[in-house]
Scaffold this motif. Structure first.
Motif, PDB file in Angstrom:
ATOM      1  N   ALA A  22       1.839   0.387   8.576  1.00 57.00           N
ATOM      2  CA  ALA A  22       0.862   0.135   8.064  1.00 57.00           C
ATOM      3  C   ALA A  22      -0.577  -1.108   7.765  1.00 57.00           C
ATOM      4  O   ALA A  22      -1.484  -0.195   7.344  1.00 57.00           O
ATOM      5  CB  ALA A  22       1.710   0.418   6.349  1.00 57.00           C
ATOM      6  N   ASN A  23      -0.036  -2.405   7.626  1.00 51.60           N
ATOM      7  CA  ASN A  23      -0.965  -2.870   7.410  1.00 51.60           C
ATOM      8  C   ASN A  23      -1.682  -3.282   8.708  1.00 51.60           C
ATOM      9  O   ASN A  23      -3.454  -3.745   8.519  1.00 51.60           O
ATOM     10  CB  ASN A  23      -0.037  -3.902   7.500  1.00 51.60           C
ATOM     11  CG  ASN A  23       0.329  -4.857   6.051  1.00 51.60           C
ATOM     12  OD1 ASN A  23      -0.124  -3.677   5.506  1.00 51.60           O
ATOM     13  ND2 ASN A  23       1.620  -5.713   6.226  1.00 51.60           N
ATOM     14  N   LEU A  24      -1.043  -3.134   9.513  1.00 51.12           N
ATOM     15  CA  LEU A  24      -1.957  -3.092  11.038  1.00 51.12           C
ATOM     16  C   LEU A  24      -3.265  -1.998  10.972  1.00 51.12           C
ATOM     17  O   LEU A  24      -4.277  -2.609  11.345  1.00 51.12           O
ATOM     18  CB  LEU A  24      -1.687  -3.430  12.140  1.00 51.12           C
ATOM     19  CG  LEU A  24      -0.517  -4.249  13.051  1.00 51.12           C
ATOM     20  CD1 LEU A  24       0.591  -4.150  14.073  1.00 51.12           C
ATOM     21  CD2 LEU A  24      -1.591  -5.447  12.707  1.00 51.12           C
ATOM     22  N   ALA A  25      -2.875  -1.018  10.638  1.00 54.69           N
ATOM     23  CA  ALA A  25      -3.492  -0.136  10.800  1.00 54.69           C
ATOM     24  C   ALA A  25      -4.590  -0.002   9.712  1.00 54.69           C
ATOM     25  O   ALA A  25      -5.884   0.003   9.554  1.00 54.69           O
ATOM     26  CB  ALA A  25      -2.295   1.421  10.313  1.00 54.69           C
ATOM     27  N   SER A  26      -4.281  -0.201   8.413  1.00 53.97           N
ATOM     28  CA  SER A  26      -5.369  -0.794   7.659  1.00 53.97           C
ATOM     29  C   SER A  26      -6.225  -1.515   8.380  1.00 53.97           C
ATOM     30  O   SER A  26      -7.459  -1.207   7.796  1.00 53.97           O
ATOM     31  CB  SER A  26      -4.599  -0.919   6.628  1.00 53.97           C
ATOM     32  OG  SER A  26      -5.271  -1.572   4.962  1.00 53.97           O
ATOM     33  N   ARG A  63      -5.237  13.834   3.208  1.00 52.68           N
ATOM     34  CA  ARG A  63      -5.844  13.395   2.595  1.00 52.68           C
ATOM     35  C   ARG A  63      -4.531  11.821   1.951  1.00 52.68           C
ATOM     36  O   ARG A  63      -4.147  10.512   2.081  1.00 52.68           O
ATOM     37  CB  ARG A  63      -6.714  12.575   1.093  1.00 52.68           C
ATOM     38  CG  ARG A  63      -7.117  11.125   0.818  1.00 52.68           C
ATOM     39  CD  ARG A  63      -8.427  11.384  -0.172  1.00 52.68           C
ATOM     40  NE  ARG A  63      -9.469  11.893   0.532  1.00 52.68           N
ATOM     41  CZ  ARG A  63     -10.545  11.288   0.746  1.00 52.68           C
ATOM     42  NH1 ARG A  63     -10.488   9.697   0.391  1.00 52.68           N
ATOM     43  NH2 ARG A  63     -11.789  11.887   1.483  1.00 52.68           N
ATOM     44  N   ARG A  64      -3.204  13.084   0.661  1.00 47.45           N
ATOM     45  CA  ARG A  64      -2.290  12.211   0.500  1.00 47.45           C
ATOM     46  C   ARG A  64      -1.083  11.533   1.434  1.00 47.45           C
ATOM     47  O   ARG A  64      -0.863  11.044   1.060  1.00 47.45           O
ATOM     48  CB  ARG A  64      -2.371  13.562  -0.705  1.00 47.45           C
ATOM     49  CG  ARG A  64      -2.583  13.285  -1.758  1.00 47.45           C
ATOM     50  CD  ARG A  64      -1.729  13.958  -2.689  1.00 47.45           C
ATOM     51  NE  ARG A  64      -2.628  14.389  -4.146  1.00 47.45           N
ATOM     52  CZ  ARG A  64      -2.941  15.392  -5.257  1.00 47.45           C
ATOM     53  NH1 ARG A  64      -2.043  16.659  -4.863  1.00 47.45           N
ATOM     54  NH2 ARG A  64      -3.647  15.137  -6.635  1.00 47.45           N
ATOM     55  N   ARG A  69       1.036   7.441   3.858  1.00 47.49           N
ATOM     56  CA  ARG A  69       1.309   6.620   5.072  1.00 47.49           C
ATOM     57  C   ARG A  69       1.296   5.772   5.540  1.00 47.49           C
ATOM     58  O   ARG A  69       1.653   4.381   5.366  1.00 47.49           O
ATOM     59  CB  ARG A  69       0.537   7.571   6.631  1.00 47.49           C
ATOM     60  CG  ARG A  69       2.609   8.896   6.509  1.00 47.49           C
ATOM     61  CD  ARG A  69       2.053   9.194   7.882  1.00 47.49           C
ATOM     62  NE  ARG A  69       2.814  10.732   7.668  1.00 47.49           N
ATOM     63  CZ  ARG A  69       2.019  11.572   8.660  1.00 47.49           C
ATOM     64  NH1 ARG A  69       1.675  11.597   9.389  1.00 47.49           N
ATOM     65  NH2 ARG A  69       3.460  12.734   8.804  1.00 47.49           N
ATOM     66  N   LEU A  70      -0.326   5.021   4.918  1.00 46.93           N
ATOM     67  CA  LEU A  70      -1.305   3.859   5.465  1.00 46.93           C
ATOM     68  C   LEU A  70      -0.698   2.711   3.963  1.00 46.93           C
ATOM     69  O   LEU A  70      -0.934   2.114   3.950  1.00 46.93           O
ATOM     70  CB  LEU A  70      -2.305   4.441   4.781  1.00 46.93           C
ATOM     71  CG  LEU A  70      -3.294   3.591   5.970  1.00 46.93           C
ATOM     72  CD1 LEU A  70      -2.355   3.057   7.103  1.00 46.93           C
ATOM     73  CD2 LEU A  70      -4.916   3.794   5.960  1.00 46.93           C
TER      74      LEU A  70
END
Length: 88
Positions: A22-26, A63-64, A69-70
């Motif tokens: 999640a952190n890498l994708a963000s 979106r939710r 997930r993110l």
């Protein structure tokens, strides 16, 4: 058969791996490019591609799902609005 069941574990527990992805994708969505290891990048790709598909659909329900997930509403907003601006 149990072949090929353990891809991209990265040597950490499930919760840690989920938070890492999640952190890498963000970071990837916000900056457009990140610098990381090859294993983490290969693990990140199957995580991010479904998020791009959710952004293409663009409605509130998707979106939710992306937010869950993110875990970063700002990154989700960026991904959904950028995709809609480019292809809207």
């Amino acid at each position: 058969m149990r072949h090929l069941k353990h891809k991209h574990q990265l040597g950490v527990k499930k919760e840690h791996r989920a938070a890492l992805m999640a952190n890498l994708a963000s970071s990837l969505i916000r900056a457009g490019r990140i610098r990381t290891t090859l294993k983490k990048a290969k693990a990140l790709r199957p995580f991010v591609e479904p998020l791009v598909t959710l952004a293409k659909k663009g409605d509130l329900h998707h979106r939710r799902i992306a937010i869950s997930r993110l875990r970063d509403e700002e990154a989700v907003r960026i991904s959904f609005t950028d995709y809609l601006d480019d292809n809207g």
